[in-house]
Design a protein around this motif. Structure first.
Motif, PDB file in Angstrom:
ATOM      1  N   ILE A   1     -11.248   3.500   4.375  1.00 46.56           N
ATOM      2  CA  ILE A   1     -10.555   2.107   3.718  1.00 46.56           C
ATOM      3  C   ILE A   1     -11.758   1.669   2.991  1.00 46.56           C
ATOM      4  CG2 ILE A   1      -9.716   0.056   4.221  1.00 46.56           C
ATOM      5  CD1 ILE A   1      -8.525   1.167   7.084  1.00 46.56           C
ATOM      6  N   VAL A   2     -11.433   1.235   1.633  1.00 41.71           N
ATOM      7  CA  VAL A   2     -12.517   0.746   0.842  1.00 41.71           C
ATOM      8  C   VAL A   2     -12.019  -0.594   0.255  1.00 41.71           C
ATOM      9  CG1 VAL A   2     -13.927   1.269  -1.057  1.00 41.71           C
ATOM     10  CG2 VAL A   2     -13.261   3.180  -0.036  1.00 41.71           C
ATOM     11  N   THR A   3     -12.986  -1.666   0.419  1.00 43.25           N
ATOM     12  CA  THR A   3     -12.738  -2.733  -0.142  1.00 43.25           C
ATOM     13  C   THR A   3     -13.758  -3.176  -1.154  1.00 43.25           C
ATOM     14  OG1 THR A   3     -11.429  -3.392   1.740  1.00 43.25           O
ATOM     15  CG2 THR A   3     -11.831  -5.284   0.399  1.00 43.25           C
ATOM     16  N   PHE A   4     -13.210  -3.640  -2.524  1.00 43.34           N
ATOM     17  CA  PHE A   4     -14.023  -4.123  -3.260  1.00 43.34           C
ATOM     18  C   PHE A   4     -13.855  -5.606  -3.529  1.00 43.34           C
ATOM     19  CE2 PHE A   4     -14.221   0.199  -4.511  1.00 43.34           C
ATOM     20  CZ  PHE A   4     -15.608   0.443  -4.876  1.00 43.34           C
ATOM     21  N   ASP A   5     -14.698  -6.552  -3.198  1.00 49.98           N
ATOM     22  CA  ASP A   5     -14.767  -7.789  -3.669  1.00 49.98           C
ATOM     23  C   ASP A   5     -15.599  -8.215  -4.668  1.00 49.98           C
ATOM     24  OD1 ASP A   5     -12.678  -9.091  -1.603  1.00 49.98           O
ATOM     25  OD2 ASP A   5     -14.387  -8.677  -0.052  1.00 49.98           O
ATOM     26  N   LEU A   6     -14.854  -8.978  -5.763  1.00 48.79           N
ATOM     27  CA  LEU A   6     -15.557  -8.947  -7.012  1.00 48.79           C
ATOM     28  C   LEU A   6     -15.498 -10.644  -7.416  1.00 48.79           C
ATOM     29  CD1 LEU A   6     -13.852  -6.277  -9.098  1.00 48.79           C
ATOM     30  CD2 LEU A   6     -16.238  -6.333  -8.149  1.00 48.79           C
TER      31      LEU A   6
ATOM     32  N   GLU B   1      -8.389  -0.018  -1.301  1.00 46.91           N
ATOM     33  CA  GLU B   1      -8.028   1.570  -1.434  1.00 46.91           C
ATOM     34  C   GLU B   1      -8.072   2.255  -0.225  1.00 46.91           C
ATOM     35  OE1 GLU B   1      -9.044   2.314  -6.005  1.00 46.91           O
ATOM     36  OE2 GLU B   1     -10.538   2.771  -4.668  1.00 46.91           O
ATOM     37  N   VAL B   2      -7.422   3.343   0.030  1.00 46.34           N
ATOM     38  CA  VAL B   2      -7.365   4.583   0.985  1.00 46.34           C
ATOM     39  C   VAL B   2      -7.705   5.597   0.291  1.00 46.34           C
ATOM     40  CG1 VAL B   2      -6.627   5.621   2.847  1.00 46.34           C
ATOM     41  CG2 VAL B   2      -5.937   3.104   2.687  1.00 46.34           C
ATOM     42  N   TRP B   3      -9.071   6.250   0.800  1.00 45.54           N
ATOM     43  CA  TRP B   3      -9.677   7.815   0.111  1.00 45.54           C
ATOM     44  C   TRP B   3      -9.447   8.702   1.306  1.00 45.54           C
ATOM     45  CZ3 TRP B   3     -10.689   8.841  -4.813  1.00 45.54           C
ATOM     46  CH2 TRP B   3     -10.511   7.791  -5.662  1.00 45.54           C
ATOM     47  N   GLU B   4      -9.102   9.996   0.985  1.00 46.79           N
ATOM     48  CA  GLU B   4      -9.073  10.849   1.993  1.00 46.79           C
ATOM     49  C   GLU B   4     -10.480  11.163   2.838  1.00 46.79           C
ATOM     50  OE1 GLU B   4      -7.827  14.640  -0.257  1.00 46.79           O
ATOM     51  OE2 GLU B   4      -5.739  13.919  -0.329  1.00 46.79           O
ATOM     52  N   SER B   5     -11.344  10.777   1.935  1.00 45.23           N
ATOM     53  CA  SER B   5     -12.852  11.066   2.669  1.00 45.23           C
ATOM     54  C   SER B   5     -13.738  10.221   1.820  1.00 45.23           C
ATOM     55  CB  SER B   5     -13.088  12.530   2.723  1.00 45.23           C
ATOM     56  OG  SER B   5     -13.356  12.686   1.039  1.00 45.23           O
TER      57      SER B   5
ATOM     58  N   VAL C   1      -3.988   8.595 -12.186  1.00 43.47           N
ATOM     59  CA  VAL C   1      -5.524   8.670 -11.778  1.00 43.47           C
ATOM     60  C   VAL C   1      -6.000  10.197 -11.643  1.00 43.47           C
ATOM     61  CG1 VAL C   1      -7.029   7.917  -9.958  1.00 43.47           C
ATOM     62  CG2 VAL C   1      -5.144   6.623 -10.587  1.00 43.47           C
ATOM     63  N   GLY C   2      -7.146  10.556 -12.276  1.00 48.09           N
ATOM     64  CA  GLY C   2      -7.500  12.029 -12.184  1.00 48.09           C
ATOM     65  C   GLY C   2      -7.952  12.344 -10.886  1.00 48.09           C
ATOM     66  N   ASP C   3      -8.398  11.397  -9.842  1.00 50.46           N
ATOM     67  CA  ASP C   3      -8.953  11.819  -8.572  1.00 50.46           C
ATOM     68  C   ASP C   3      -7.935  12.089  -7.452  1.00 50.46           C
ATOM     69  OD1 ASP C   3     -11.609  11.219  -9.668  1.00 50.46           O
ATOM     70  OD2 ASP C   3     -11.239   9.244  -9.347  1.00 50.46           O
ATOM     71  N   PRO C   4      -7.781  13.187  -7.083  1.00 49.71           N
ATOM     72  CA  PRO C   4      -6.829  13.488  -6.369  1.00 49.71           C
ATOM     73  C   PRO C   4      -7.030  12.885  -4.764  1.00 49.71           C
ATOM     74  CG  PRO C   4      -8.170  15.541  -6.660  1.00 49.71           C
ATOM     75  CD  PRO C   4      -8.567  14.340  -7.364  1.00 49.71           C
ATOM     76  N   GLY C   5      -8.004  12.577  -4.527  1.00 50.51           N
ATOM     77  CA  GLY C   5      -8.551  12.154  -3.167  1.00 50.51           C
ATOM     78  C   GLY C   5      -7.843  10.623  -2.773  1.00 50.51           C
ATOM     79  N   LEU C   6      -7.334  10.005  -3.812  1.00 47.79           N
ATOM     80  CA  LEU C   6      -7.005   8.524  -3.497  1.00 47.79           C
ATOM     81  C   LEU C   6      -5.527   8.409  -2.996  1.00 47.79           C
ATOM     82  CD1 LEU C   6      -7.464   5.529  -3.923  1.00 47.79           C
ATOM     83  CD2 LEU C   6      -6.167   5.760  -6.245  1.00 47.79           C
ATOM     84  N   LEU C   7      -5.378   7.843  -1.865  1.00 43.33           N
ATOM     85  CA  LEU C   7      -4.322   7.902  -0.949  1.00 43.33           C
ATOM     86  C   LEU C   7      -3.265   6.689  -1.344  1.00 43.33           C
ATOM     87  CD1 LEU C   7      -5.150   9.244   2.455  1.00 43.33           C
ATOM     88  CD2 LEU C   7      -4.065  10.350   0.445  1.00 43.33           C
ATOM     89  N   SER C   8      -4.140   5.650  -1.550  1.00 45.49           N
ATOM     90  CA  SER C   8      -3.368   4.210  -2.001  1.00 45.49           C
ATOM     91  C   SER C   8      -4.230   3.154  -2.618  1.00 45.49           C
ATOM     92  CB  SER C   8      -2.872   3.610  -0.558  1.00 45.49           C
ATOM     93  OG  SER C   8      -3.888   2.972   0.278  1.00 45.49           O
ATOM     94  N   HIS C   9      -3.575   2.298  -3.353  1.00 48.56           N
ATOM     95  CA  HIS C   9      -4.541   1.068  -4.057  1.00 48.56           C
ATOM     96  C   HIS C   9      -3.808   0.180  -4.106  1.00 48.56           C
ATOM     97  CE1 HIS C   9      -6.938  -0.024  -7.562  1.00 48.56           C
ATOM     98  NE2 HIS C   9      -5.779  -0.548  -7.997  1.00 48.56           N
ATOM     99  N   ALA C  10      -4.180  -1.074  -3.787  1.00 43.98           N
ATOM    100  CA  ALA C  10      -3.771  -2.504  -4.166  1.00 43.98           C
ATOM    101  C   ALA C  10      -4.725  -3.363  -4.659  1.00 43.98           C
ATOM    102  CB  ALA C  10      -3.056  -2.718  -2.772  1.00 43.98           C
ATOM    103  N   ALA C  11      -4.356  -4.256  -5.368  1.00 42.36           N
ATOM    104  CA  ALA C  11      -5.310  -5.304  -6.128  1.00 42.36           C
ATOM    105  C   ALA C  11      -4.537  -6.604  -6.212  1.00 42.36           C
ATOM    106  CB  ALA C  11      -5.886  -4.667  -7.309  1.00 42.36           C
ATOM    107  N   GLY C  12      -5.444  -7.642  -6.178  1.00 48.30           N
ATOM    108  CA  GLY C  12      -4.929  -8.898  -6.401  1.00 48.30           C
ATOM    109  C   GLY C  12      -5.943  -9.984  -6.238  1.00 48.30           C
ATOM    110  N   PRO C  13      -5.700 -11.315  -6.720  1.00 49.93           N
ATOM    111  CA  PRO C  13      -6.531 -12.356  -6.737  1.00 49.93           C
ATOM    112  C   PRO C  13      -6.809 -12.963  -5.426  1.00 49.93           C
ATOM    113  CG  PRO C  13      -4.392 -13.060  -7.458  1.00 49.93           C
ATOM    114  CD  PRO C  13      -4.335 -11.779  -7.126  1.00 49.93           C
ATOM    115  N   VAL C  14      -8.044 -13.346  -5.090  1.00 56.12           N
ATOM    116  CA  VAL C  14      -8.496 -13.980  -3.854  1.00 56.12           C
ATOM    117  C   VAL C  14      -9.214 -15.033  -4.421  1.00 56.12           C
ATOM    118  CG1 VAL C  14      -8.293 -12.013  -2.494  1.00 56.12           C
ATOM    119  CG2 VAL C  14     -10.428 -12.698  -3.631  1.00 56.12           C
ATOM    120  N   ASP C  15      -9.370 -16.243  -3.438  1.00 59.40           N
ATOM    121  CA  ASP C  15     -10.282 -17.415  -3.812  1.00 59.40           C
ATOM    122  C   ASP C  15     -11.516 -17.014  -4.460  1.00 59.40           C
ATOM    123  OD1 ASP C  15      -8.230 -19.041  -2.787  1.00 59.40           O
ATOM    124  OD2 ASP C  15      -9.222 -19.119  -0.819  1.00 59.40           O
TER     125      ASP C  15
END
Length: 97
Positions: free
Chosen positions: A4-9, A57-61, A36-50
């Motif tokens: 499970i990968v989380t990017f906070d920007l 995202e969830v990646w296979e590995s 998406v050209g990358d087959p290892g991506l299982l899920s993706h969600a994005a949205g605003p935070v404070d």
């Protein structure tokens, strides 16, 4: 093992997100996994935070994520977010449809 990968920007908004996605997909946008050209991506969600924007995202590995990062990292750097570092945790369970 899936991760499970989380990017906070901090300071970023939907405009930055949309520009990154446009560059990653060659201008097509990202509405379906087929975009998406990358087959290892299982899920993706994005949205605003404070104070910024979050992508989860969830990646296979970690290897699949690392392959994607070769494209994604330089785009973020070009847009002024070279210091963006994801939080990566092993997934105990992943459910997909």
């Amino acid at each position: 093992m899936a991760v499970i990968v989380t990017f906070d920007l901090p300071g970023a908004g939907q405009e930055l997100y949309d520009e990154v996605i446009a560059r990653v997909t060659g201008g097509k946008g990202f509405a379906r996994f087929a975009d998406v050209g990358d087959p290892g991506l299982l899920s993706h969600a994005a949205g605003p935070v404070d104070g910024g924007f979050r992508v989860t995202e969830v990646w296979e590995s970690e290897e699949a994520l690392a392959a994607h990062a070769k494209t994604f990292g330089p785009i973020l750097a070009d847009l002024g977010h070279a210091d963006a570092r994801p939080t990566i945790i092993p997934a105990h369970n992943v459910v997909v449809r």
